[in-house]
Design a protein around this motif. Structure first.
Motif, PDB file in Angstrom:
ATOM      1  N   ARG A  98       0.422   8.947  -5.238  1.00 41.49           N
ATOM      2  CA  ARG A  98      -0.462  10.097  -5.039  1.00 41.49           C
ATOM      3  C   ARG A  98      -1.696  10.056  -5.945  1.00 41.49           C
ATOM      4  NH1 ARG A  98       1.615  14.166  -7.007  1.00 41.49           N
ATOM      5  NH2 ARG A  98       3.483  13.278  -7.964  1.00 41.49           N
ATOM      6  N   PHE A 125       0.813  -1.205   0.000  1.00 36.59           N
ATOM      7  CA  PHE A 125       0.000   0.000   0.000  1.00 36.59           C
ATOM      8  C   PHE A 125       0.851   1.262   0.000  1.00 36.59           C
ATOM      9  CE2 PHE A 125      -2.292   3.404   2.221  1.00 36.59           C
ATOM     10  CZ  PHE A 125      -3.380   3.542   1.374  1.00 36.59           C
ATOM     11  N   ASP A 126       2.041   1.197   0.604  1.00 37.89           N
ATOM     12  CA  ASP A 126       2.917   2.369   0.621  1.00 37.89           C
ATOM     13  C   ASP A 126       3.304   2.820  -0.780  1.00 37.89           C
ATOM     14  OD1 ASP A 126       4.429  -0.139   0.646  1.00 37.89           O
ATOM     15  OD2 ASP A 126       6.225   1.096   0.750  1.00 37.89           O
ATOM     16  N   GLN A 143      -7.783   7.182   3.838  1.00 40.73           N
ATOM     17  CA  GLN A 143      -6.419   7.634   4.095  1.00 40.73           C
ATOM     18  C   GLN A 143      -5.862   8.419   2.919  1.00 40.73           C
ATOM     19  OE1 GLN A 143      -3.819   5.122   6.373  1.00 40.73           O
ATOM     20  NE2 GLN A 143      -2.110   5.488   4.974  1.00 40.73           N
ATOM     21  N   LEU A 144      -6.149   7.974   1.693  1.00 47.88           N
ATOM     22  CA  LEU A 144      -5.632   8.675   0.517  1.00 47.88           C
ATOM     23  C   LEU A 144      -6.602   9.727   0.000  1.00 47.88           C
ATOM     24  CD1 LEU A 144      -3.998   5.780  -1.556  1.00 47.88           C
ATOM     25  CD2 LEU A 144      -3.015   7.166   0.285  1.00 47.88           C
ATOM     26  N   GLU A 148       0.350   4.714  -2.102  1.00 43.77           N
ATOM     27  CA  GLU A 148       0.325   6.029  -1.461  1.00 43.77           C
ATOM     28  C   GLU A 148       1.339   6.964  -2.108  1.00 43.77           C
ATOM     29  OE1 GLU A 148       0.095   7.525   3.116  1.00 43.77           O
ATOM     30  OE2 GLU A 148       1.760   6.183   2.611  1.00 43.77           O
ATOM     31  N   LEU A 154      -8.664   2.166   3.109  1.00 45.85           N
ATOM     32  CA  LEU A 154      -7.410   2.916   3.061  1.00 45.85           C
ATOM     33  C   LEU A 154      -7.385   3.901   1.895  1.00 45.85           C
ATOM     34  CD1 LEU A 154      -4.878   0.072   3.900  1.00 45.85           C
ATOM     35  CD2 LEU A 154      -5.291   2.130   5.272  1.00 45.85           C
ATOM     36  N   ILE A 155      -7.875   3.455   0.744  1.00 48.93           N
ATOM     37  CA  ILE A 155      -7.843   4.301  -0.445  1.00 48.93           C
ATOM     38  C   ILE A 155      -8.786   5.487  -0.295  1.00 48.93           C
ATOM     39  CG2 ILE A 155      -8.458   4.380  -2.905  1.00 48.93           C
ATOM     40  CD1 ILE A 155      -7.384   1.420  -3.013  1.00 48.93           C
TER      41      ILE A 155
END
Length: 278
Positions: free
Chosen positions: A144, A137-138, A188-189, A141, A184-185
């Motif tokens: 961007r 996932f990093d 978090q993003l 991220e 997460l998408i």
């Protein structure tokens, strides 16, 4: 060059079609330059970097030529220009070999979209499961994204073993991983996400192609994964259902799992049909 190995050009092309070392998680976290990737691939294929570069360029040229032919069709061109992307958007595809394919649906999309309209980034990695995507996932991220296209799940259904075959992920594990990725998408993003079920597979071709291999798939297991995705992401693009019922002859390669270049055109049209409604 390893003298113990010998590959035909067709075998090298097949390997390069699905293998993108630049997208491997470790080499994204600790990047090397283009010459390093060419040397790495050349070493794997017992050839020289110039041959690798030429084969990759040939596939890129094929892809651009296919996109140009598709854009000559008014309906396709209208679908591309009607996409909900804006200048400055970063559209990132994440998935397995079906996305990583240098002749695949996302590369066709990238070759069709005006670079001024959006930036398209392919983070497909061959062999990935939902757990692998979660682990890296990093790297997503770091890309961007403002919009993520997520097509994953075929390898969750992958079986390993001969006398006894073990699946890469249980239904429960796939559901947990997919729900985690979506959360997460989106949270978090802060990115929009389009989830896509994996295409259907051909059991007869799989049985023939992988008859002597300690790896395989079942159409039933892939269908089960698609069902999990529908439950977790009710608004997903249901590519599995579309290809299970209406895939034309020549949709899949001889292995029964990977779409042909023609099959990828069908996949892209299905995705465009839904994305244009967003």
């Amino acid at each position: 060059m390893n003298p113990a190995q010998s590959y035909t050009d067709d075998e090298r092309r097949h390997f390069l079609r699905y293998t993108r070392t630049a997208k491997w998680p470790m080499l994204q976290r600790f990047p090397i330059d283009e010459d390093g990737h060419l040397g790495l691939l050349a070493g794997m294929l017992a050839t020289d970097p110039g041959t690798v570069r030429s084969m990759i360029h040939d596939m890129c040229d094929e892809n651009r030529a296919t996109a140009a032919r598709m854009l000559a069709d008014d309906h396709y061109r209208s679908a591309v220009t009607g996409l909900p992307f804006r200048p400055g958007d970063r559209v990132v595809a994440i998935g397995d070999s079906i996305t990583a394919d240098r002749l695949g649906w996302f590369e066709l999309l990238a070759a069709s979209v005006d670079p001024a309209a959006a930036t398209l980034v392919n983070l497909g990695v061959s062999g990935d499961t939902t757990a692998d995507v979660l682990e890296r996932f990093d790297t997503l991220e770091a890309a961007r994204p403002s919009h993520v296209l997520l097509m994953i799940g075929t390898n969750d259904a992958r079986l390993h073993g001969r006398a006894h075959a073990y699946r890469m992920a249980t239904v429960t594990e796939t559901a947990r991983n997919l729900a985690s990725l979506i959360d997460l998408i989106t949270h978090q993003l802060g990115a929009a996400i389009t989830v896509i079920t994996p295409p259907a597979v051909d059991q007869d071709r799989i049985d023939a192609h992988f008859a002597t291999a300690p790896v395989g798939w079942t159409a039933e297991a892939v269908a089960e994964i698609a069902g999990v995705i529908r439950t977790i992401a009710p608004h997903a693009i249901d590519l599995h259902e579309a290809t299970r019922c209406h895939a034309p002859p020549g949709f899949l390669e001889a292995d029964g799992v990977h779409p042909t270049p023609t099959g990828h055109q069908l996949i892209l049209r299905q995705i465009l049909r839904r994305l244009g409604r967003c």
